[in-house]
Motif scaffolding. Structure first.
Motif, PDB file in Angstrom:
ATOM      1  N   THR A  11      25.249 -21.465  11.993  1.00  0.00           N
ATOM      2  CA  THR A  11      24.394 -21.188  12.935  1.00  0.00           C
ATOM      3  C   THR A  11      23.605 -19.962  11.838  1.00  0.00           C
ATOM      4  O   THR A  11      21.794 -20.009  12.068  1.00  0.00           O
ATOM      5  CB  THR A  11      24.647 -20.014  13.946  1.00  0.00           C
ATOM      6  OG1 THR A  11      24.230 -21.466  14.906  1.00  0.00           O
ATOM      7  CG2 THR A  11      23.140 -19.867  14.512  1.00  0.00           C
ATOM      8  N   PHE A  12      24.339 -18.941  11.450  1.00  0.00           N
ATOM      9  CA  PHE A  12      23.322 -17.975   9.915  1.00  0.00           C
ATOM     10  C   PHE A  12      23.681 -18.648   8.422  1.00  0.00           C
ATOM     11  O   PHE A  12      24.272 -17.523   8.225  1.00  0.00           O
ATOM     12  CB  PHE A  12      23.803 -16.814  10.625  1.00  0.00           C
ATOM     13  CG  PHE A  12      23.611 -16.855  12.441  1.00  0.00           C
ATOM     14  CD1 PHE A  12      22.709 -16.380  12.505  1.00  0.00           C
ATOM     15  CD2 PHE A  12      24.849 -16.125  13.180  1.00  0.00           C
ATOM     16  CE1 PHE A  12      22.515 -15.757  13.833  1.00  0.00           C
ATOM     17  CE2 PHE A  12      24.832 -16.249  14.001  1.00  0.00           C
ATOM     18  CZ  PHE A  12      23.093 -15.485  14.888  1.00  0.00           C
ATOM     19  N   LEU A 238      20.605 -25.142  14.537  1.00  0.00           N
ATOM     20  CA  LEU A 238      20.779 -25.130  12.829  1.00  0.00           C
ATOM     21  C   LEU A 238      19.194 -26.220  13.391  1.00  0.00           C
ATOM     22  O   LEU A 238      19.164 -26.946  14.133  1.00  0.00           O
ATOM     23  CB  LEU A 238      21.172 -25.478  12.223  1.00  0.00           C
ATOM     24  CG  LEU A 238      21.797 -26.670  11.870  1.00  0.00           C
ATOM     25  CD1 LEU A 238      22.761 -26.799  10.703  1.00  0.00           C
ATOM     26  CD2 LEU A 238      23.402 -27.025  12.981  1.00  0.00           C
ATOM     27  N   PRO A 240      14.504 -26.595  11.905  1.00  0.00           N
ATOM     28  CA  PRO A 240      13.486 -25.322  11.923  1.00  0.00           C
ATOM     29  C   PRO A 240      13.584 -24.944  13.119  1.00  0.00           C
ATOM     30  O   PRO A 240      12.482 -24.188  13.443  1.00  0.00           O
ATOM     31  CB  PRO A 240      12.279 -26.728  11.733  1.00  0.00           C
ATOM     32  CG  PRO A 240      13.236 -28.151  10.789  1.00  0.00           C
ATOM     33  CD  PRO A 240      14.628 -27.870  11.739  1.00  0.00           C
ATOM     34  N   ASP A 243      14.921 -22.420  13.085  1.00  0.00           N
ATOM     35  CA  ASP A 243      14.217 -20.948  12.751  1.00  0.00           C
ATOM     36  C   ASP A 243      13.304 -20.498  13.279  1.00  0.00           C
ATOM     37  O   ASP A 243      13.018 -19.595  12.852  1.00  0.00           O
ATOM     38  CB  ASP A 243      14.129 -21.985  11.044  1.00  0.00           C
ATOM     39  CG  ASP A 243      15.369 -21.923  10.283  1.00  0.00           C
ATOM     40  OD1 ASP A 243      16.119 -21.704  10.627  1.00  0.00           O
ATOM     41  OD2 ASP A 243      15.659 -23.048   9.312  1.00  0.00           O
ATOM     42  N   GLY A 246      13.856 -17.965  15.462  1.00  0.00           N
ATOM     43  CA  GLY A 246      14.614 -16.984  15.161  1.00  0.00           C
ATOM     44  C   GLY A 246      15.849 -17.034  15.350  1.00  0.00           C
ATOM     45  O   GLY A 246      16.940 -17.712  16.791  1.00  0.00           O
ATOM     46  N   ARG A 247      16.589 -17.547  15.085  1.00  0.00           N
ATOM     47  CA  ARG A 247      18.374 -17.643  14.380  1.00  0.00           C
ATOM     48  C   ARG A 247      19.229 -16.814  15.932  1.00  0.00           C
ATOM     49  O   ARG A 247      19.772 -17.083  16.516  1.00  0.00           O
ATOM     50  CB  ARG A 247      19.282 -17.907  13.234  1.00  0.00           C
ATOM     51  CG  ARG A 247      17.997 -18.842  12.069  1.00  0.00           C
ATOM     52  CD  ARG A 247      19.412 -18.854  11.308  1.00  0.00           C
ATOM     53  NE  ARG A 247      18.646 -19.820   9.966  1.00  0.00           N
ATOM     54  CZ  ARG A 247      19.201 -19.895   8.971  1.00  0.00           C
ATOM     55  NH1 ARG A 247      19.912 -19.626   8.391  1.00  0.00           N
ATOM     56  NH2 ARG A 247      18.515 -20.922   7.747  1.00  0.00           N
TER      57      ARG A 247
END
Length: 267
Positions: A11-12, A238, A240, A243, A246-247
């Motif tokens: 995820t990050f 995960l 677009p 993102d 904001g993750r």
């Protein structure tokens, strides 16, 4: 933070161990899932030594992404997995879930047989170490790395190889007879990964926070719990859409949604 919810570090993706730790603290999360390469980094392992976090599962690509054929590649694949099993056991991690490696020129059955033979000693080793070895269902977009693309094929391969199962709902929610497939998979299932899909989204990986899309996440979770599933639910967010939100924000909302869902369902 619900005790059965973990957040996958993909995820990050790209974050340093220090950044990951800040995100975990912000989320209030203790259960984690990790990519093997990051899990084996000394700095990452030092963070785990403090005892604040529990690694639920580690993702591993067997044989560097190709079902091994010759003796050298089989031995190399076994050695790498054995190293990971030992590290997992030392850290208290309970599960390693895998991609099998791509089948190349082999038929599905030939690749499945070669994979099963290659991994057999590691299955015994993991059992002795108290670590579950599992395979997940993954999209055919990853055919270069994996052979189990439907939940049905994943069950078939797990039965043949003596492995457990990681169910990624994102990649199987639209399969026919999902209710019966889940019931067949559950005796071997040691991890369930949750995310959502918004119909018409073509921006791969196209995942969304649970509750934002068309996947009947709560119905699936309710069935798993009713049928006796005792393990964790992992958020793998995960793409677009994640993102753009904001993750960290998406992960926080996902934790809240799934935690509330589990509370409603008595999980």
């Amino acid at each position: 933070m619900h005790e059965r919810v973990s957040v996958h570090d993909v995820t990050f993706f790209g974050a340093s161990p220090a950044e990951l730790q800040r995100n975990w603290a912000a989320l209030g999360v203790r259960r984690l899932s990790a990519i093997d390469t990051q899990f084996l980094e000394p700095e990452f392992r030092r963070m785990l030594d403090g005892g604040e976090y529990l690694i639920h599962a580690i993702c591993h690509v067997f044989s560097s992404g190709r079902v091994p054929v010759d003796e050298a590649s089989v031995n190399a694949a076994r050695t790498a997995l054995s190293r990971l099993i030992e590290a997992a056991a030392d850290s208290g991690a309970t599960c390693i879930y895998m991609l099998t490696g791509g089948r190349g020129e082999f038929s599905w059955q030939q690749a499945a047989e070669r994979f099963s033979r290659a991994i057999e000693p590691c299955v015994r080793e993991a059992s002795q170490a108290g670590v579950s070895l599992a395979i997940e269902n993954a999209s055919s977009l990853y055919a270069d790395l994996h052979i189990a693309h439907s939940l049905r094929d994943t069950i078939t391969l797990a039965d043949a190889a003596g492995l457990d199962i990681c169910v990624d709902l994102f990649h199987c929610w639209a399969e026919a007879d999902l209710t019966d497939l889940l019931r067949s998979a559950l005796p071997r299932t040691r991890l369930i990964q949750l995310s959502d899909y918004v119909l018409g989204d073509r921006a791969l990986p196209a995942r969304a926070v649970p509750g934002d899309g068309a996947i009947p996440v709560e119905t699936f979770v309710a069935q798993a719990l009713a049928d006796g599933y005792q393990f964790g639910f992992d958020l793998e967010l995960l793409g677009p859409r994640i993102d753009a939100e904001g993750r960290l924000a998406a992960a926080r909302r996902g934790c809240e949604v799934v935690g509330a869902m589990l509370d409603r369902l008595g999980g």
